[in-house]
Structures are given as C-alpha cells and as structure tokens.
Design a protein around this motif. Sequence first.
Motif, PDB file in Angstrom:
ATOM      1  N   SER A 118       0.934  -1.032   0.100  1.00 27.54           N
ATOM      2  CA  SER A 118       0.064   0.071   0.063  1.00 27.54           C
ATOM      3  C   SER A 118       0.712   1.208  -0.093  1.00 27.54           C
ATOM      4  O   SER A 118       0.539   2.459  -0.669  1.00 27.54           O
ATOM      5  CB  SER A 118      -0.866  -0.154   1.119  1.00 27.54           C
ATOM      6  OG  SER A 118      -1.843  -0.907   1.173  1.00 27.54           O
TER       7      SER A 118
ATOM      8  N   SER B 261       0.708   3.887  -2.879  1.00 28.37           N
ATOM      9  CA  SER B 261       0.605   5.406  -2.548  1.00 28.37           C
ATOM     10  C   SER B 261       1.632   6.251  -3.122  1.00 28.37           C
ATOM     11  O   SER B 261       1.273   7.455  -3.801  1.00 28.37           O
ATOM     12  CB  SER B 261       0.549   5.570  -0.876  1.00 28.37           C
ATOM     13  OG  SER B 261      -0.329   4.643  -0.279  1.00 28.37           O
TER      14      SER B 261
ATOM     15  N   LYS C  97      -2.445  13.964   0.377  1.00 25.22           N
ATOM     16  CA  LYS C  97      -3.110  13.062  -0.339  1.00 25.22           C
ATOM     17  C   LYS C  97      -2.481  11.427  -0.165  1.00 25.22           C
ATOM     18  O   LYS C  97      -3.256  10.490  -0.294  1.00 25.22           O
ATOM     19  CB  LYS C  97      -3.138  13.410  -1.723  1.00 25.22           C
ATOM     20  CG  LYS C  97      -4.298  14.551  -1.743  1.00 25.22           C
ATOM     21  CD  LYS C  97      -4.562  14.824  -3.090  1.00 25.22           C
ATOM     22  CE  LYS C  97      -5.661  15.637  -3.091  1.00 25.22           C
ATOM     23  NZ  LYS C  97      -5.879  16.187  -4.413  1.00 25.22           N
TER      24      LYS C  97
ATOM     25  N   LEU D 251      -3.976  10.159   3.099  1.00 24.19           N
ATOM     26  CA  LEU D 251      -5.323   9.650   2.860  1.00 24.19           C
ATOM     27  C   LEU D 251      -5.200   8.607   2.081  1.00 24.19           C
ATOM     28  O   LEU D 251      -6.154   7.586   2.214  1.00 24.19           O
ATOM     29  CB  LEU D 251      -6.016  10.865   2.143  1.00 24.19           C
ATOM     30  CG  LEU D 251      -6.387  11.987   3.134  1.00 24.19           C
ATOM     31  CD1 LEU D 251      -7.029  13.275   2.207  1.00 24.19           C
ATOM     32  CD2 LEU D 251      -7.392  11.681   4.145  1.00 24.19           C
ATOM     33  N   TYR D 252      -4.557   8.517   1.127  1.00 22.09           N
ATOM     34  CA  TYR D 252      -4.639   7.085  -0.085  1.00 22.09           C
ATOM     35  C   TYR D 252      -4.367   5.887   0.944  1.00 22.09           C
ATOM     36  O   TYR D 252      -4.917   4.694   0.644  1.00 22.09           O
ATOM     37  CB  TYR D 252      -3.695   7.323  -1.179  1.00 22.09           C
ATOM     38  CG  TYR D 252      -3.733   6.193  -2.212  1.00 22.09           C
ATOM     39  CD1 TYR D 252      -4.780   6.060  -3.025  1.00 22.09           C
ATOM     40  CD2 TYR D 252      -2.861   5.179  -2.207  1.00 22.09           C
ATOM     41  CE1 TYR D 252      -4.880   4.756  -3.791  1.00 22.09           C
ATOM     42  CE2 TYR D 252      -2.795   4.089  -2.715  1.00 22.09           C
ATOM     43  CZ  TYR D 252      -4.010   3.856  -3.645  1.00 22.09           C
ATOM     44  OH  TYR D 252      -4.152   2.869  -4.515  1.00 22.09           O
ATOM     45  N   TYR D 253      -3.216   5.994   1.668  1.00 21.02           N
ATOM     46  CA  TYR D 253      -2.863   4.945   2.396  1.00 21.02           C
ATOM     47  C   TYR D 253      -3.975   4.294   3.447  1.00 21.02           C
ATOM     48  O   TYR D 253      -4.246   3.096   3.472  1.00 21.02           O
ATOM     49  CB  TYR D 253      -1.544   5.092   3.223  1.00 21.02           C
ATOM     50  CG  TYR D 253      -1.230   3.929   4.457  1.00 21.02           C
ATOM     51  CD1 TYR D 253      -0.326   2.945   3.691  1.00 21.02           C
ATOM     52  CD2 TYR D 253      -1.582   4.054   5.623  1.00 21.02           C
ATOM     53  CE1 TYR D 253      -0.100   2.114   4.516  1.00 21.02           C
ATOM     54  CE2 TYR D 253      -1.088   2.731   6.169  1.00 21.02           C
ATOM     55  CZ  TYR D 253      -0.341   1.868   6.070  1.00 21.02           C
ATOM     56  OH  TYR D 253      -0.023   0.863   6.722  1.00 21.02           O
ATOM     57  N   PHE D 254      -4.400   5.159   4.170  1.00 19.48           N
ATOM     58  CA  PHE D 254      -5.459   4.684   4.915  1.00 19.48           C
ATOM     59  C   PHE D 254      -6.868   4.098   4.225  1.00 19.48           C
ATOM     60  O   PHE D 254      -7.389   3.267   4.643  1.00 19.48           O
ATOM     61  CB  PHE D 254      -5.883   5.663   6.128  1.00 19.48           C
ATOM     62  CG  PHE D 254      -4.966   5.905   6.958  1.00 19.48           C
ATOM     63  CD1 PHE D 254      -4.732   4.961   8.223  1.00 19.48           C
ATOM     64  CD2 PHE D 254      -4.077   7.015   7.210  1.00 19.48           C
ATOM     65  CE1 PHE D 254      -3.790   5.108   8.964  1.00 19.48           C
ATOM     66  CE2 PHE D 254      -3.093   7.063   8.220  1.00 19.48           C
ATOM     67  CZ  PHE D 254      -2.995   6.164   9.171  1.00 19.48           C
ATOM     68  N   HIS D 255      -6.972   4.820   2.983  1.00 25.41           N
ATOM     69  CA  HIS D 255      -8.225   4.420   2.295  1.00 25.41           C
ATOM     70  C   HIS D 255      -7.925   3.167   1.573  1.00 25.41           C
ATOM     71  O   HIS D 255      -8.717   1.964   1.780  1.00 25.41           O
ATOM     72  CB  HIS D 255      -8.187   5.438   1.041  1.00 25.41           C
ATOM     73  CG  HIS D 255      -9.241   5.119   0.071  1.00 25.41           C
ATOM     74  ND1 HIS D 255      -8.861   4.321  -1.225  1.00 25.41           N
ATOM     75  CD2 HIS D 255     -10.634   5.231  -0.192  1.00 25.41           C
ATOM     76  CE1 HIS D 255     -10.211   4.209  -1.809  1.00 25.41           C
ATOM     77  NE2 HIS D 255     -11.054   4.897  -1.135  1.00 25.41           N
ATOM     78  N   GLU D 256      -6.582   2.811   1.227  1.00 21.80           N
ATOM     79  CA  GLU D 256      -6.005   1.552   0.717  1.00 21.80           C
ATOM     80  C   GLU D 256      -6.302   0.326   1.920  1.00 21.80           C
ATOM     81  O   GLU D 256      -6.643  -0.814   1.401  1.00 21.80           O
ATOM     82  CB  GLU D 256      -4.825   1.672   0.181  1.00 21.80           C
ATOM     83  CG  GLU D 256      -4.413   0.499  -0.379  1.00 21.80           C
ATOM     84  CD  GLU D 256      -4.754  -0.130  -1.735  1.00 21.80           C
ATOM     85  OE1 GLU D 256      -4.480  -1.214  -2.396  1.00 21.80           O
ATOM     86  OE2 GLU D 256      -5.456   0.993  -2.554  1.00 21.80           O
TER      87      GLU D 256
ATOM     88  N   ALA E  84      -8.070   0.442   4.388  1.00 13.22           N
ATOM     89  CA  ALA E  84      -9.550   0.143   4.630  1.00 13.22           C
ATOM     90  C   ALA E  84      -9.973  -0.653   3.625  1.00 13.22           C
ATOM     91  O   ALA E  84     -10.752  -1.697   3.917  1.00 13.22           O
ATOM     92  CB  ALA E  84     -10.293   1.674   5.023  1.00 13.22           C
ATOM     93  N   TRP E  85     -10.147  -0.445   2.381  1.00 17.32           N
ATOM     94  CA  TRP E  85     -10.587  -1.269   1.317  1.00 17.32           C
ATOM     95  C   TRP E  85      -9.828  -2.670   1.298  1.00 17.32           C
ATOM     96  O   TRP E  85     -10.503  -3.828   0.890  1.00 17.32           O
ATOM     97  CB  TRP E  85     -10.192  -0.651  -0.029  1.00 17.32           C
ATOM     98  CG  TRP E  85     -11.423   0.190  -0.392  1.00 17.32           C
ATOM     99  CD1 TRP E  85     -11.324   1.449  -0.324  1.00 17.32           C
ATOM    100  CD2 TRP E  85     -12.701  -0.280  -1.141  1.00 17.32           C
ATOM    101  NE1 TRP E  85     -12.680   1.890  -0.876  1.00 17.32           N
ATOM    102  CE2 TRP E  85     -13.519   0.735  -1.340  1.00 17.32           C
ATOM    103  CE3 TRP E  85     -13.007  -1.583  -1.271  1.00 17.32           C
ATOM    104  CZ2 TRP E  85     -14.647   0.608  -1.634  1.00 17.32           C
ATOM    105  CZ3 TRP E  85     -14.328  -1.589  -1.786  1.00 17.32           C
ATOM    106  CH2 TRP E  85     -15.119  -0.654  -2.044  1.00 17.32           C
TER     107      TRP E  85
END
Length: 76
Positions: free
Chosen positions: A8, A12, A48, A51-56, A58-59
């Motif tokens: 991730s 990112s 960003k 944010l992308y790391y945590f979004h990834e 979570a997914w």
Amino acid sequence: MHEKPYRSIVKSVSWRTLGTLDTMIISYFITGNLVMAASIGSIEVVTKMILYYFHERAWNKIPLGRIKPTQNDYQI
C-alpha cells in the motif's frame, strides 16, 4: 488473499507522484505562477499520500469483489 502494508505504501507513492505532477500542471495553467504551482503540489502530495494509505488499508478489509482461492485451485 490480502495485501501487506508495504504494498500500500509503494502504491501510494507511485500514485501520488502522478497525481502531484497533474496538480502542479493544472495549478500552473490556472495561476501562471510556477512557484505557486509547486507550493500547491508540495502540500497536497503529503496529505493525499496519507489519505490514500488509509483508504487502501480500509479497502483491504472489505471483501467486495474478491474471490477466495479454493483448495482445488491450481497454483505454480
């Protein structure tokens, strides 16, 4: 199957590199100021990426669209 956290992080960084270049180009066309475009790009790259790391991550916990391998799946 799941992805490890370092995957991730690498995703990112690569995605933000492209995204930041895009933001800087758009910012330059809007402002006409290279220093302002670089400032905008340098701020958004950090926020960003986080944010992308945590979004990834979570997914990675959501099974939507994933198929679990079965015991009979052929693997090399």
